[in-house]
Design an enzyme around this catalytic site. Structure first.
Site, mmCIF file in Angstrom:
data_model
loop_
_atom_site.group_PDB
_atom_site.id
_atom_site.type_symbol
_atom_site.label_atom_id
_atom_site.label_comp_id
_atom_site.label_asym_id
_atom_site.label_seq_id
_atom_site.Cartn_x
_atom_site.Cartn_y
_atom_site.Cartn_z
ATOM 1 N N CYS A 1 0.836 -0.949 0.297
ATOM 2 C CA CYS A 1 -0.194 0.183 -0.400
ATOM 3 C C CYS A 1 0.620 1.511 0.032
ATOM 4 C CB CYS A 1 -1.089 -0.200 0.892
ATOM 5 S SG CYS A 1 -0.680 -0.967 3.170
ATOM 6 N N ARG B 1 7.651 -11.167 5.076
ATOM 7 C CA ARG B 1 7.246 -11.169 6.760
ATOM 8 C C ARG B 1 8.195 -12.064 6.937
ATOM 9 N NH1 ARG B 1 0.438 -9.621 6.306
ATOM 10 N NH2 ARG B 1 -0.060 -8.129 4.552
ATOM 11 N N ASP C 1 -2.726 -7.442 -4.443
ATOM 12 C CA ASP C 1 -3.485 -6.738 -4.223
ATOM 13 C C ASP C 1 -4.103 -5.559 -5.338
ATOM 14 O OD1 ASP C 1 -3.671 -5.495 -1.622
ATOM 15 O OD2 ASP C 1 -1.209 -4.838 -1.685
ATOM 16 N N HIS D 1 -5.418 -1.374 -4.756
ATOM 17 C CA HIS D 1 -5.794 -0.721 -3.936
ATOM 18 C C HIS D 1 -6.504 0.500 -4.561
ATOM 19 C CE1 HIS D 1 -2.315 -1.816 -1.474
ATOM 20 N NE2 HIS D 1 -3.262 -1.415 -0.846
ATOM 21 N N LYS E 1 -11.899 -3.625 8.133
ATOM 22 C CA LYS E 1 -12.864 -4.537 6.979
ATOM 23 C C LYS E 1 -13.042 -6.260 6.829
ATOM 24 C CE LYS E 1 -8.368 -8.291 8.842
ATOM 25 N NZ LYS E 1 -6.908 -8.290 8.611
ATOM 26 N N HIS F 1 -8.545 -1.163 0.451
ATOM 27 C CA HIS F 1 -7.343 -2.270 0.217
ATOM 28 C C HIS F 1 -8.298 -3.676 -0.118
ATOM 29 C CE1 HIS F 1 -3.792 0.001 2.371
ATOM 30 N NE2 HIS F 1 -5.183 0.776 3.003
#
Length: 639
Positions: free
Chosen positions: A336, A365, A385, A387, A467, A513
């Site tokens: 993001c 991660r 992903d 946005h 979310k 998102h």
């Protein structure tokens, strides 16, 4: 003379009882069947034992064995029964902790000798006797001094540590089942006879308090359900899960491997990468048709940006960081902030919005090594992903369009049972409460407009916004959280994103998102297990194999293979000198959907013998007809 209290039931009806009434007495006053089925009572949102006195006006709900809230209690009861059986059969064993967990329960024991498989059978048999004896669970509140005397006399040194850890303002409670007892907060069911069906699963190692510097313990895992039918269904699901394990199928189908030198990363083999590209290309086509633009952002970004976005403060422990030329850098854990940087390179008008920006973004991660699992839980992964930069009044329309797209994609992949959870503000978050109020209200409005049924998942939102979580149920009834939709007013503010509104002034866009598959690695693992490796033909890495019955037909097999490949089929030729039966078994193990066998007769007649995966039947088709059939069946659902 005891006073009266008012009990309010879930249907908002009320009844008056004498102060000190118990949940068991309330159940008996309602019906005999409820008295028999009740396990615990919920008092003002907290679970209590049925025989615990209620001395104040309260909201009360009786929890029956079939209710979801009863399952952890039944499993906790079973853990205590197991601990009693272990200490009877193996004197001198010390008990530590024994909680209910997601799929069962465990107890940690301190014992010099290891438990064997035969020991588990003995423990299970003794547990059955304790359950049959229907021993009553009773709660006792004691002083710290009395509890200390009891556990010191028994040599239970781990219990003494747990006793010291209880806050001063909390009561010390023991739970008894006849002569055996343990330090426990509870609650427990009425008696051991109400446990239902159980099974011990395995023994594993553990450390006291999870610290390798502390004594090593032995952890016995078990599971329990209200009925034998439910237990049998769960055990069957475990067998199915083992048969479908993506790690085993990945080896058999030669898709990928993982190794210690790159822990948490995947080595994709040619067939596995073909599957990956089939998934990625399908999603890319769907996004293009939905008006998304695709971008690519850097992997390695200066710490300064992560500090501005809030990730360094809120997400630092999950990030890989390094230093180079006196700069502090980090591998991106998510995409993001990079997308905001692209948005900020141009001055946008409100007429440019919504801007839907997508990326198959490679992220890293720092997952604990013990949590890594095949391709399902990794450190290096790719997100589908995107946005959506939009105005506040576009949130609902864009959210509904995304939910429609997501449900359509899941259906194409074979998932039709999808649950939705609404995750609101977490304890650790960025942004003021009024911003969160606005974001949560906007997302609830979108949920209503999309006609979604949601369950609340309190406190599980992202640190920058609430979310929706989309949970898929697979072929054997397991749930997998994949897609997400988040409403974010925080990041555009922190990273100074703007657009020019109709009034000519600067305004902050809202960021939605969103992801459909989530991690591609994990989603592919889910697909493999959902289909037990027998992927739909449009996804199969190898869609057809042309296998020779005799080597006299090698040239014809190669010609057929070339025809299939020219028609867009992922086809291979198998001209080895092995018998056709061996080839059938091998390609069945690799889960190839179609096998086209050719020999001297097929070559002479310009035909093939077609066999489908999992079938012993063969169909003889003309070559042109076979190519047309393969072509029809390999078409992606979005074509």
């Amino acid at each position: 003379m005891q006073g009266s209290i008012t009990i309010t039931f879930p249907d908002h009806s009320t009844r008056t009882f004498t102060s000190g009434v118990t949940g068991a007495e309330i159940a008996r006053s309602i019906s005999k069947s409820l008295a028999k089925s009740a396990i615990v009572v919920e008092v003002d949102g907290e679970l209590w034992d049925l025989d615990r006195p209620i001395t104040h006006d309260a909201r009360v709900r009786l929890i029956r064995a079939e209710d979801a809230e009863a399952l952890p209690v039944i499993r906790h009861d079973c853990a205590h029964v197991m601990a009693e059986a272990v200490q009877e059969l193996f004197p001198g064993t010390q008990v530590t902790i024994g909680p209910a967990i997601e799929n069962g329960f465990y107890y940690d024991f301190y014992r010099n000798e290891p438990f064997s498989t035969e020991d588990l059978a003995r423990i299970e048999a003794r547990m059955a006797e304790i359950v049959k004896a229907d021993k009553r669970f009773t709660r006792e509140v004691v002083s710290r001094e009395e509890a200390r005397r009891k556990f010191e006399s028994m040599g239970e040194r781990f219990k003494l540590e747990l006793l010291d850890a209880i806050p001063e303002d909390e009561p010390v409670t023991l739970y008894h089942q006849d002569g055996w007892f343990d330090l426990c907060r509870g609650p427990h069911g009425p008696s051991t006879g109400r446990i239902g069906a159980f099974k011990l699963m395995k023994v594993a190692g553990a450390y006291w308090r999870g610290d390798a510097r502390n004594p090593q313990l032995q952890r016995i895992y078990g599971t329990a359900f209200p009925t034998k039918q439910q237990l049998d269904a769960y055990l069957h699901q475990l067998e199915e899960a083992e048969r479908r394990d993506h790690r085993r199928l990945g080896r058999e189908m030669d898709l990928f491997h993982v190794q210690e030198e790159a822990a948490g990363s995947v080595f994709w083999h040619p067939h596995g990468w073909t599957l990956w590209r089939a998934v990625e290309n399908y999603v890319r086509r769907r996004l293009q048709r939905a008006g998304y633009v695709e971008v690519k952002t850097p992997q390695l970004v200066d710490r300064v940006l992560w500090e501005r976005s809030g990730h360094w403060e809120k997400f630092r422990e999950n990030m890989f960081a390094l230093e180079a030329e006196d700069r502090h850098l980090a591998l991106k854990p998510m995409n993001c902030p990079g997308h905001v940087q692209i948005f900020n390179q141009h001055l946008h008008s409100y007429r440019d919005l919504p801007l839907r920006m997508a990326e198959f973004g490679s992220c890293h991660r720092n997952e604990p090594s013990g949590a890594l699992h095949g391709i399902m839980r990794v450190r290096a992964f790719t997100q589908d992903d995107a946005h959506i930069f939009c105005t506040p009044d576009q949130i609902t329309e864009e959210s509904v369009a995304f939910c429609d797209l997501l449900m359509s994609v899941y259906k194409d992949f074979g998932f039709t049972d999808v649950r939705v959870k609404f995750s609101d503000r977490p304890p650790v978050r960025a942004g003021a409460d009024e911003i969160w109020d606005k974001a949560e209200a906007a997302l609830w409005e979108a949920v209503k407009a999309a006609g979604l049924e949601c369950t609340l998942n309190p406190g599980e939102g992202a640190f920058y916004g609430p979310k929706l979580e989309f949970v898929l149920r697979d072929a054997i009834g397991r749930d997998w959280q994949c897609g997400t939709l988040q409403v974010d007013f925080v990041l555009p503010e922190r990273l100074d994103a703007n657009y020019i509104g109709p009034d000519g002034a600067k305004h902050r866009p809202v960021m939605l998102h969103r992801a459909i598959l989530g991690s591609l690695e994990r989603f592919i693992g889910i697909l493999i297990e959902h289909y037990a490796g027998r992927l739909p033909m449009w996804l199969a890495p190898v869609q057809a194999v042309v296998a020779t019955i005799t080597n006299d037909a090698d040239a014809y097999a190669l010609e057929v293979t070339q025809r299939l490949m020219a028609a867009g089929i992922r086809a291979e030729a198998d001209t080895r000198a092995d018998k056709i039966g061996y080839k059938v078994r091998e390609h069945s193990l690799r889960k190839v959907p179609l096998l086209l066998a050719v020999g001297a007769r097929e070559q002479a007649e310009r035909k093939v013998s077609l066999r489908r995966l999992g079938s012993t039947e063969q169909t003889v088709l003309a070559l042109d007809e076979a190519v047309a059939l393969c072509q029809r069946e390999s078409v992606p659902p979005d074509a």
